[in-house]
Design a protein around this motif. Structure first.
Motif, short mmCIF file in Angstrom:
data_model
loop_
_atom_site.label_atom_id
_atom_site.label_comp_id
_atom_site.label_asym_id
_atom_site.label_seq_id
_atom_site.Cartn_x
_atom_site.Cartn_y
_atom_site.Cartn_z
N ASP A 1 0.83 -1.22 0.00
CA ASP A 1 0.00 0.00 0.00
C ASP A 1 0.86 1.26 0.00
O ASP A 1 0.36 2.36 -0.30
N LEU B 1 0.71 3.42 -3.16
CA LEU B 1 -0.52 4.07 -3.61
C LEU B 1 -0.30 5.54 -3.91
O LEU B 1 -0.84 6.09 -4.87
N GLN C 1 -9.22 -0.44 -6.55
CA GLN C 1 -7.90 0.08 -6.15
C GLN C 1 -6.88 -1.04 -6.05
O GLN C 1 -5.72 -0.87 -6.46
N LYS D 1 -3.50 -1.18 -8.21
CA LYS D 1 -2.21 -1.26 -7.51
C LYS D 1 -1.37 -2.39 -8.07
O LYS D 1 -0.17 -2.23 -8.32
#
Length: 446
Positions: A182, A185, A399, A403
């Motif tokens: 993450d 991001l 998302q 990603k």
């Protein structure tokens, strides 16, 4: 991570931390590194004589070396911290209320060479905040980079967990892997909004399909826009997720986004069967030529034919899309229809329906045709994206899918653009584009 060097005095000294001393550059560093390697090699030889050598994981030589270097770096950070405290308080000693060391606390940190248990120094005032191993950190930045790299190469969270346990004796979880990835991001959002070139001679728009769980698992298209730059390089412009029913309004938003990011002109936009896209192109870039992808047209033709006839159909269609003029191409298509319409009428209808979007291709010079037909780079990207998507099975949301594909893009090129040379004969194509499009390509250089 702090840069380190090892001295020849028998103790380890940290370089790159303010307030420490030791060799800085040149021959001194070479000498200390050579001595360190020699000492490590001697220890490895001792262990080999004792029954074997292990570099990584529990009890490994690199783990022991990492522990020594990191603890010395932490000691150096503490010395710097205490010196700064004394300077701030006018040199007050520990007896007169000044700050001082207060033992250590033990902490295990996962590193790229395995878990390392560190004795982290403490101070009486409790104001020491090490930069090498932050207070709540349980991993080093290098380990995070390794996880991100493995994810970009297509490994799933479960495969990364198993790899870290098998090779480095690191126990982690798929949730931790997801948390680590993450971190990209922010970079992904910057990449999706980065400024683009003013002019692209060619932009390809293609789609791959991924499974996304939105109430129920469904196949969703991910559209990839790939441009060929004025200098002849491939540039991945962006990724967008649709629902499969996109029309002119949706494509107007996508192309408007590209225009807002700096793309003022596109000479040729190549796509395949994306409804509404030609209309959107006409409103955003009125001078752009919309061209059906010849390679996709051929592949779609093969769907209607038996495999045993593919070679013959390919041979008979080649004169159509390599004809010198539209009239000649139409004659070749009539010849193809006379041969194959009885067996495969759908192929003939496919080419007739696509004729308006296929014929612009025939007006271009051979150099331009070569650039437009060179789709190996696109297929290479799509293959990488499909492999990354298929490895994950399905994604919990949009998302997560974006990603994963963004990390695959990073694997193509660390800059995130996926830039590679499109053609080794770009100069001839550049001249052909500039002549065919009245200097619009050259204008993109200014």
């Amino acid at each position: 991570m702090t840069d380190v060097a090892i001295t020849t005095t028998g103790s380890t000294v940290v370089e790159g931390v303010s307030g420490t001393s030791g060799p800085a550059t040149g021959q001194g560093v070479d000498t200390t590194l050579t001595a360190a390697v020699a000492e490590l090699a001697e220890k490895a030889a001792e262990r080999a004589r004792a029954g074997g050598v292990r570099l990584l994981g529990e009890g490994g030589l690199l783990q022991a070396l990492a522990k020594r270097l990191m603890e010395d770096a932490l000691d150096a950070e503490m010395e710097e911290h205490l010196a700064a405290e004394q300077a701030r308080t006018g040199g007050a000693s520990a007896r007169r209320g000044g700050n001082a060391r207060n033992g250590t606390r033990r902490k295990t940190v996962n590193t790229e060479v395995g878990p390392v248990t560190l004795d982290i120094p403490r101070d009486r005032a409790g104001t020491f905040r090490p930069g090498l191993v932050p207070v709540h950190a349980r991993r080093t930045g290098a380990l995070d980079e390794m996880v991100i790299s493995l994810t970009a190469k297509g490994l799933t969270g479960g495969e990364i967990v198993a790899h870290l346990a098998e090779v480095y004796d690191i126990t982690t979880s798929k949730e931790t892997v997801s948390t680590i990835t993450d971190q990209v991001l922010g970079g992904m959002n910057e990449w999706r909004t980065r400024p683009l070139d003013a002019v692209y001679p060619v932009v390809f728009v293609d789609a791959i399909h991924v499974k996304i769980r939105d109430g129920q698992v469904a196949n969703r298209p991910v559209y990839v826009a790939l441009g060929v730059t004025v200098d002849g390089y491939r540039d991945i412009l962006g990724l967008w997720i649709g629902d499969g029913g996109e029309g002119a309004k949706y494509w107007g938003q996508v192309l408007g986004e590209l225009k807002n990011r700096g793309v003022k002109d596109c000479c040729v936009l190549v796509c395949d069967g994306l409804n509404g896209l030609p209309d959107a192109v006409a409103s955003v870039w009125p001078a752009t030529v919309v061209q059906t992808c010849i390679v996709h047209l051929l592949r779609n033709s093969f769907r209607y034919a038996s495999r045993k006839d593919w070679a013959a159909i390919s041979r008979d269609l080649k004169p159509v899309y390599t004809a010198a003029t539209e009239a000649a191409a139409h004659e070749r298509l009539a010849e193809f229809a006379a041969t194959w319409e009885t067996a495969y009428p759908a192929i003939v209808r496919l080419w007739e329906r696509s004729w308006a979007e296929m014929v612009p291709f025939l007006a271009f010079d051979r150099e331009i045709r070569t650039i437009i037909c060179t789709t190996n780079a696109i297929e290479s990207i799509n293959a990488r994206y499909r492999r990354a998507a298929n490895a994950s099975g399905h994604f919990p949301n949009e998302q997560a899918a974006l990603k994963r594909l963004y990390l695959a893009t990073l694997a193509l090129d660390p800059t995130g653009k996926g830039r590679v040379r499109w053609s080794n004969k770009w100069k001839a194509a550049l001249n052909a584009f500039d002549l065919a499009f009245d200097g619009r390509v050259t204008a993109g250089r200014t």
